[in-house]
Design a protein around this motif. Structure first.
Motif, PDB file in Angstrom:
ATOM      1  N   MET A   1       0.753  -1.178  -0.034  1.00 14.96           N
ATOM      2  CA  MET A   1      -0.143   0.089   0.028  1.00 14.96           C
ATOM      3  C   MET A   1       0.804   0.979  -0.031  1.00 14.96           C
ATOM      4  N   ASP A   2       0.537   2.088  -1.015  1.00 16.36           N
ATOM      5  CA  ASP A   2       1.403   3.418  -1.134  1.00 16.36           C
ATOM      6  C   ASP A   2       1.135   4.268   0.035  1.00 16.36           C
ATOM      7  N   LYS A   3       1.972   5.387   0.126  1.00 14.02           N
ATOM      8  CA  LYS A   3       1.935   6.370   1.546  1.00 14.02           C
ATOM      9  C   LYS A   3       0.524   6.739   1.414  1.00 14.02           C
ATOM     10  N   ASP A   4       0.130   7.266   0.336  1.00 16.26           N
ATOM     11  CA  ASP A   4      -1.017   8.188   0.098  1.00 16.26           C
ATOM     12  C   ASP A   4      -2.321   7.222   0.760  1.00 16.26           C
ATOM     13  N   ARG A   5      -2.485   6.030   0.538  1.00 19.28           N
ATOM     14  CA  ARG A   5      -3.550   5.391   1.147  1.00 19.28           C
ATOM     15  C   ARG A   5      -3.106   5.043   2.589  1.00 19.28           C
ATOM     16  N   GLN A   6      -2.021   4.920   3.012  1.00 24.28           N
ATOM     17  CA  GLN A   6      -1.817   4.549   4.213  1.00 24.28           C
ATOM     18  C   GLN A   6      -2.090   6.044   5.277  1.00 24.28           C
ATOM     19  N   ILE A   7      -2.002   6.958   4.724  1.00 25.25           N
ATOM     20  CA  ILE A   7      -2.437   8.316   5.609  1.00 25.25           C
ATOM     21  C   ILE A   7      -3.973   8.296   5.625  1.00 25.25           C
ATOM     22  N   ARG A   8      -4.605   7.808   4.580  1.00 27.15           N
ATOM     23  CA  ARG A   8      -5.944   7.810   4.463  1.00 27.15           C
ATOM     24  C   ARG A   8      -6.627   6.731   5.361  1.00 27.15           C
ATOM     25  N   PHE A   9      -5.827   5.572   5.672  1.00 27.32           N
ATOM     26  CA  PHE A   9      -6.439   4.784   6.456  1.00 27.32           C
ATOM     27  C   PHE A   9      -5.906   5.112   7.828  1.00 27.32           C
ATOM     28  N   LEU A  10      -5.143   6.091   8.274  1.00 29.64           N
ATOM     29  CA  LEU A  10      -4.503   6.343   9.431  1.00 29.64           C
ATOM     30  C   LEU A  10      -5.120   7.332  10.276  1.00 29.64           C
ATOM     31  N   TYR A  11      -5.578   8.329   9.651  1.00 31.04           N
ATOM     32  CA  TYR A  11      -5.949   9.534  10.298  1.00 31.04           C
ATOM     33  C   TYR A  11      -7.263   9.399  10.683  1.00 31.04           C
ATOM     34  N   PRO A  12      -8.266   8.836   9.742  1.00 33.55           N
ATOM     35  CA  PRO A  12      -9.743   8.601  10.464  1.00 33.55           C
ATOM     36  C   PRO A  12      -9.934   7.878  11.476  1.00 33.55           C
ATOM     37  N   PRO A  13      -9.181   6.697  11.455  1.00 27.36           N
ATOM     38  CA  PRO A  13      -9.312   6.023  13.102  1.00 27.36           C
ATOM     39  C   PRO A  13      -8.969   6.577  14.346  1.00 27.36           C
ATOM     40  N   LEU A  14      -7.813   7.418  13.970  1.00 25.45           N
ATOM     41  CA  LEU A  14      -7.341   8.531  15.206  1.00 25.45           C
ATOM     42  C   LEU A  14      -8.071   9.499  15.343  1.00 25.45           C
ATOM     43  N   ILE A  15      -8.831   9.868  14.423  1.00 24.60           N
ATOM     44  CA  ILE A  15      -9.935  11.207  14.637  1.00 24.60           C
ATOM     45  C   ILE A  15     -11.251  10.375  15.480  1.00 24.60           C
ATOM     46  N   PHE A  16     -11.640   9.222  15.205  1.00 26.22           N
ATOM     47  CA  PHE A  16     -12.667   8.242  15.707  1.00 26.22           C
ATOM     48  C   PHE A  16     -12.192   8.149  17.065  1.00 26.22           C
ATOM     49  N   LEU A  17     -10.993   7.797  17.558  1.00 19.77           N
ATOM     50  CA  LEU A  17     -10.662   7.502  18.927  1.00 19.77           C
ATOM     51  C   LEU A  17     -10.781   8.682  19.482  1.00 19.77           C
ATOM     52  N   SER A  18     -10.099   9.581  18.902  1.00 23.68           N
ATOM     53  CA  SER A  18     -10.063  11.184  19.645  1.00 23.68           C
ATOM     54  C   SER A  18     -11.229  11.554  20.044  1.00 23.68           C
ATOM     55  N   SER A  19     -12.269  11.357  19.215  1.00 23.92           N
ATOM     56  CA  SER A  19     -13.712  11.831  19.682  1.00 23.92           C
ATOM     57  C   SER A  19     -14.217  11.057  20.425  1.00 23.92           C
ATOM     58  N   ILE A  20     -14.042   9.689  20.414  1.00 21.13           N
ATOM     59  CA  ILE A  20     -14.550   8.780  21.829  1.00 21.13           C
ATOM     60  C   ILE A  20     -13.773   9.419  23.086  1.00 21.13           C
ATOM     61  N   ALA A  21     -12.503   9.580  23.043  1.00 21.90           N
ATOM     62  CA  ALA A  21     -11.685   9.867  24.188  1.00 21.90           C
ATOM     63  C   ALA A  21     -12.491  11.198  24.787  1.00 21.90           C
ATOM     64  N   LEU A  22     -12.615  12.209  23.885  1.00 20.12           N
ATOM     65  CA  LEU A  22     -13.009  13.467  24.234  1.00 20.12           C
ATOM     66  C   LEU A  22     -14.576  13.302  24.920  1.00 20.12           C
ATOM     67  N   GLY A  23     -15.449  12.254  24.347  1.00 19.53           N
ATOM     68  CA  GLY A  23     -16.649  11.994  24.928  1.00 19.53           C
ATOM     69  C   GLY A  23     -16.571  11.573  26.218  1.00 19.53           C
TER      70      GLY A  23
END
Length: 215
Positions: free
Chosen positions: A1-23
């Motif tokens: 998997m190229d770097k662009d796709r890796q970034i696409r799959f990395l940021y959203p779950p971190l945002i999801f987990l950050s949202s859960i942590a904030l909640g």
């Protein structure tokens, strides 16, 4: 998997987990925060390693799931475009692309072939540096789309994880969703407009690229 796709799959779950942590933090104390505190009290080196491995696996799995759901939703949103979310160009633009890529210059691009024709034009007739500009806008659109789905997922799963939806958390998540939607829309529009604009350029971008590679 190229770097662009890796970034696409990395940021959203971190945002999801950050949202859960904030909640969890804004609704403290709750059952989930109690479980986390209990786990931290019994922490040791083995538990730390196991937790880090588990979080790493969770991020990868969430990234894939969020990406899959997002692409499915994008296809549904673009159902009038033959479920093709990657290229939504004016009919005249496809006509110009057909004149460039087909052996028979009078041949029209059929609706079912539009995505393939646009891909051929993108990779064969666009200068590498311009293509890089397009890729950056496209990645911004995809990351924004994935992030919106991740944040919506956190709103859906939050109460089921043991904490209540507070006003502060809900408003914060909604603001970020709006920001990602606006950013994604602007990036998508810029990408499509650039591809349309390139069909109007008199000089052949591919010729410029070939001369650069040969020099």
């Amino acid at each position: 998997m190229d770097k662009d796709r890796q970034i696409r799959f990395l940021y959203p779950p971190l945002i999801f987990l950050s949202s859960i942590a904030l909640g969890v933090w804004l609704d403290y104390p709750n059952s989930l925060s109690t479980d986390i505190e209990s786990m931290l009290k019994n922490v040791n080196t083995t538990n730390v390693v196991a937790t880090l491995l588990g979080l790493g696996s969770l991020v990868l799995v969430l990234g894939y799931l969020i990406g899959t759901v997002t692409i499915l939703l994008l296809r549904l949103v673009f159902f009038n475009n033959g479920f093709n979310y990657e290229f939504m160009l004016p009919k005249q633009t496809y006509g110009k692309i057909g004149k460039l890529i087909f052996k028979n210059k009078n041949e029209n691009v059929e609706k079912k072939e539009r995505m393939y024709a646009a891909v051929v034009f993108d990779y064969s007739y666009i200068n590498d540096r311009i293509h890089g500009w397009i890729v950056r806008r496209w990645n911004a659109f995809m990351i924004a789309s994935f992030s919106v789905v991740g944040l919506l997922g956190s709103i859906f799963l939050g109460p089921r994880l043991g904490f209540s939806i507070t006003n502060g958390w809900f408003v914060t998540v909604d603001i970020f969703i709006i920001c990602f939607v606006v950013q994604g829309w602007l990036s998508y529009r810029e990408t499509m407009r650039m591809i349309t604009f390139l069909t109007k350029v008199e000089n052949d971008p591919a010729g410029d690229r070939d001369s650069e590679n040969g020099s």
